[in-house]
Design an enzyme around this catalytic site. Structure first.
Site, PDB file in Angstrom:
ATOM      1  N   GLY A 272     -52.209   2.335 -68.921  1.00  0.00           N
ATOM      2  CA  GLY A 272     -50.793   2.110 -69.137  1.00  0.00           C
ATOM      3  C   GLY A 272     -50.578   0.899 -70.026  1.00  0.00           C
ATOM      4  N   HIS A 273     -49.473   0.203 -69.800  1.00  0.00           N
ATOM      5  CA  HIS A 273     -49.098  -0.899 -70.680  1.00  0.00           C
ATOM      6  C   HIS A 273     -50.094  -2.059 -70.618  1.00  0.00           C
ATOM      7  CE1 HIS A 273     -46.466  -3.346 -73.115  1.00  0.00           C
ATOM      8  NE2 HIS A 273     -46.406  -4.277 -72.170  1.00  0.00           N
ATOM      9  N   ILE A 274     -50.501  -2.440 -69.417  1.00  0.00           N
ATOM     10  CA  ILE A 274     -51.375  -3.612 -69.272  1.00  0.00           C
ATOM     11  C   ILE A 274     -52.824  -3.149 -69.345  1.00  0.00           C
ATOM     12  CG2 ILE A 274     -51.763  -5.735 -67.976  1.00  0.00           C
ATOM     13  CD1 ILE A 274     -48.885  -5.367 -68.804  1.00  0.00           C
TER      14      ILE A 274
END
Length: 293
Positions: A272-274
């Site tokens: 995901g984003h991180i």
């Protein structure tokens, strides 16, 4: 360069809680480090340095509200080959102390240039995630001669505007269960954050300080770079995006970046984003391989 800032503002209860949580997160750092401040024209900037002092430099720029402590899953690999400098972005929630922050894109580039100068860095690799990725691209646009190459991970805006959901969750952070809802939205069932780090994130959200997270400006951040700006890039870039990204469509971002940025290496990974915290083993190796080419 100093171990302590020249002037420390009076601390509130919320800032004390934040600094305690920051120090607990720094306890997750798996290698020896040195924590100190460098002076810039915009305030005192906190830096965490690791790795051999005579190794090539590598500057790390964190995501918003995450601070430099977010690199704990990555730092052992990266500091095995580089002298790493994890820089607390001034104006965000971290240990840096803003004093005269302009908040413009030019101002932020000048701030990072001051950091480079005061660390004695002539030219460096840079890794930036989210807000740090946006800062990295901004710096590349303005001072390309100081950057060897850059790894930009899940950059905030940069290539595409935020989805409306981002503002919905971000503006609800201080509400009851706001942090839990935000992290669940961003990380889904892949949440791999250490409880100490979650505590720090929560403390940062609750620390209300007008000099940190200043109001957005038309010539500041967040920002989507124009076609002409992206086409002007002269620095080698690796772009990593997560398949489960929620702040924008990663495939559209990859397409725009690949179409416009000369020579960019771009890929989407299972995260995901991180992504540096979700898939550290892959990200660590991929970035090191890119920097060695």
């Amino acid at each position: 360069m100093s171990n302590h800032p020249s002037s420390i503002p009076e601390l509130s209860d919320s800032s004390i809680r934040y600094f305690q949580a920051y120090n607990e997160s720094l306890g997750l750092w798996p290698v020896r480090c040195k924590s100190f401040y460098v002076s810039t024209r915009f305030g005192q900037t906190h830096v965490i340095a690791s790795g051999p002092e005579d190794a090539p430099p590598l500057v790390l720029l964190h995501g918003a509200l995450f601070s430099s402590t977010m690199w704990y899953p990555n730092i052992a690999d990266w500091s095995s080959k580089y002298r790493t400098y994890a820089v607390d972005i001034i104006g965000d929630k971290n240990k840096s102390i803003p004093e005269d922050l302009s908040g413009t894109r030019t101002g932020y580039a000048n701030w990072l240039l001051d950091v480079f100068d005061n660390l004695g860095i002539e030219k460096s690799h840079i890794i930036g995630l989210s807000l740090g990725g946006l800062h990295t691209m901004n710096f590349i646009m303005r001072v390309p001669e100081r950057v060897k190459s850059a790894a930009i991970l899940s950059p905030a805006e940069t290539f595409l505007p935020f989805r409306d959901d981002f503002y919905k969750y971000a503006l609800s952070l201080t509400e009851p269960n706001g942090v839990e809802k935000f992290l669940s939205w961003m990380m889904g069932d892949r949440n791999v954050l250490n409880p100490n780090f979650v505590k720090q994130f929560q403390a940062g959200v609750m620390w209300q300080d007008g000099s940190r997270n200043p109001s957005p400006k038309a010539d500041g951040f967040p920002y989507v770079f124009t076609d002409e700006e992206l086409q002007s890039v002269k620095v080698p870039i690796l772009l990593l995006l997560g398949e489960h990204e929620v702040i924008y469509d990663p495939h559209s971002a990859l397409h725009r970046a690949s179409s416009l940025v000369p020579g960019i290496k771009a890929e989407i990974i299972n995260a995901g984003h991180i992504l540096s915290m979700e898939q550290p083993a892959y990200v660590n190796k991929r970035v090191m391989r890119f920097f060695s080419t």
